[in-house]
Design a protein around this motif. Structure first.
Motif, PDB file in Angstrom:
ATOM      1  N   UNK A  77      -8.328   0.570   7.961  1.00 10.83           N
ATOM      2  CA  UNK A  77      -9.692   0.630   7.434  1.00 10.83           C
ATOM      3  C   UNK A  77      -9.695   0.563   5.913  1.00 10.83           C
ATOM      4  N   UNK A  78      -8.772   1.263   5.277  1.00 17.29           N
ATOM      5  CA  UNK A  78      -8.684   1.214   3.820  1.00 17.29           C
ATOM      6  C   UNK A  78      -8.327  -0.191   3.332  1.00 17.29           C
ATOM      7  N   UNK A  79      -7.461  -0.871   4.057  1.00 14.60           N
ATOM      8  CA  UNK A  79      -7.088  -2.231   3.677  1.00 14.60           C
ATOM      9  C   UNK A  79      -8.299  -3.159   3.738  1.00 14.60           C
ATOM     10  N   UNK A  80      -9.116  -3.026   4.777  1.00 13.99           N
ATOM     11  CA  UNK A  80     -10.334  -3.850   4.875  1.00 13.99           C
ATOM     12  C   UNK A  80     -11.294  -3.541   3.745  1.00 13.99           C
ATOM     13  N   UNK A  81     -11.466  -2.257   3.451  1.00 14.20           N
ATOM     14  CA  UNK A  81     -12.376  -1.860   2.371  1.00 14.20           C
ATOM     15  C   UNK A  81     -11.853  -2.330   1.020  1.00 14.20           C
ATOM     16  N   UNK A  82     -10.559  -2.223   0.798  1.00 12.37           N
ATOM     17  CA  UNK A  82     -10.001  -2.612  -0.496  1.00 12.37           C
ATOM     18  C   UNK A  82     -10.090  -4.117  -0.695  1.00 12.37           C
ATOM     19  N   UNK A  83      -9.972  -4.892   0.381  1.00 13.14           N
ATOM     20  CA  UNK A  83     -10.134  -6.341   0.269  1.00 13.14           C
ATOM     21  C   UNK A  83     -11.557  -6.689  -0.149  1.00 13.14           C
ATOM     22  N   UNK A  84     -12.527  -5.974   0.406  1.00 10.42           N
ATOM     23  CA  UNK A  84     -13.928  -6.223   0.065  1.00 10.42           C
ATOM     24  C   UNK A  84     -14.246  -5.801  -1.365  1.00 10.42           C
ATOM     25  N   UNK A  85     -13.617  -4.717  -1.824  1.00 14.61           N
ATOM     26  CA  UNK A  85     -13.927  -4.180  -3.148  1.00 14.61           C
ATOM     27  C   UNK A  85     -12.951  -4.655  -4.219  1.00 14.61           C
ATOM     28  N   UNK A 129       0.848  -1.177   0.000  1.00 14.17           N
ATOM     29  CA  UNK A 129       0.000   0.000   0.000  1.00 14.17           C
ATOM     30  C   UNK A 129       0.890   1.235   0.000  1.00 14.17           C
ATOM     31  N   UNK A 130       0.712   2.105  -0.946  1.00 10.88           N
ATOM     32  CA  UNK A 130       1.502   3.325  -1.024  1.00 10.88           C
ATOM     33  C   UNK A 130       1.000   4.318   0.001  1.00 10.88           C
ATOM     34  N   UNK A 131       1.886   5.210   0.370  1.00 15.75           N
ATOM     35  CA  UNK A 131       1.502   6.171   1.401  1.00 15.75           C
ATOM     36  C   UNK A 131       2.306   7.435   1.232  1.00 15.75           C
ATOM     37  N   UNK A 132       1.627   8.505   0.911  1.00 12.87           N
ATOM     38  CA  UNK A 132       2.304   9.793   0.800  1.00 12.87           C
ATOM     39  C   UNK A 132       2.341  10.521   2.134  1.00 12.87           C
ATOM     40  N   UNK A 133       1.588  10.034   3.119  1.00  7.18           N
ATOM     41  CA  UNK A 133       1.472  10.740   4.388  1.00  7.18           C
ATOM     42  C   UNK A 133       2.642  10.479   5.318  1.00  7.18           C
ATOM     43  N   UNK A 134       3.413   9.409   5.077  1.00  6.10           N
ATOM     44  CA  UNK A 134       4.539   9.153   5.960  1.00  6.10           C
ATOM     45  C   UNK A 134       5.641  10.146   5.641  1.00  6.10           C
ATOM     46  N   UNK A 135       6.257  10.675   6.669  1.00 10.27           N
ATOM     47  CA  UNK A 135       7.303  11.660   6.420  1.00 10.27           C
ATOM     48  C   UNK A 135       8.195  11.833   7.617  1.00 10.27           C
TER      49      UNK A 135
END
Length: 163
Positions: free
Chosen positions: A42-50, A1-7
């Motif tokens: 939460x995004x990981x759970x949603x992406x697994x479902x979709x 999962x990519x993440x631009x928020x880590x810094x």
């Protein structure tokens, strides 16, 4: 999962209180990594479902989640303080917070919070019992040592396991 928020700290990462554009108050009241982890989970759970992959969490999205979470916490706290004052008490307790959630139309959170509160109380009660038992043992050992010390003269307390 990519993440631009880590810094890093220079980019407003952990350890720095960033300010929203045009804002005078810090918005990073909650630890940035915790909010990021919650969003990613939460995004990981949603992406697994979709069936989606590679979600990106932009900095603005993370900032929005942080600000909205802080606003919600402040709203619940303010309502709990109001309920506390109305009841004539000076200290906000768990019942005030639970009642506040009910009064601001979030009763769905109450059962989970009550269960967590009960688990917390049980854990603390167990720890307090252990501390009390340890304290009682120490007192008995001290009493025994003082009795033995009077009978056999002053002995060193090297064998005493209590602090």
């Amino acid at each position: 999962m990519k993440n631009k928020a880590e810094g890093s700290d220079e980019e407003g990462g952990s350890g720095s209180a960033r300010r929203a554009k045009g804002s005078e108050t810090p918005v990073d009241v909650l630890p940035r990594e915790i909010v990021l982890q919650m969003v990613k989970d939460r995004l990981a759970r949603q992406s697994d479902e979709m069936g989606c992959k590679d979600e990106v969490v932009e900095n603005d999205v993370l900032l929005a989640f942080t600000e909205s979470t802080c606003a919600f916490i402040n709203y619940v706290c303010a309502r709990a303080m109001d309920l506390c004052k109305q009841s004539g008490k000076t200290v906000v307790d768990a019942d005030h917070v639970l009642d506040a959630l009910k009064s601001i139309s979030f009763p769905q959170f109450v059962p989970d919070l009550e269960a967590a509160l009960e688990a917390f109380k049980e854990k603390n009660a167990g720890e307090k019992c252990e501390e009390k038992a340890t304290t009682d043992e120490c007192q008995k050992q001290d009493e025994q040592s003082s009795k033995d010390g009077k009978d056999a003269g002053e002995e060193s307390s090297e064998g005493n396991s209590c602090p």
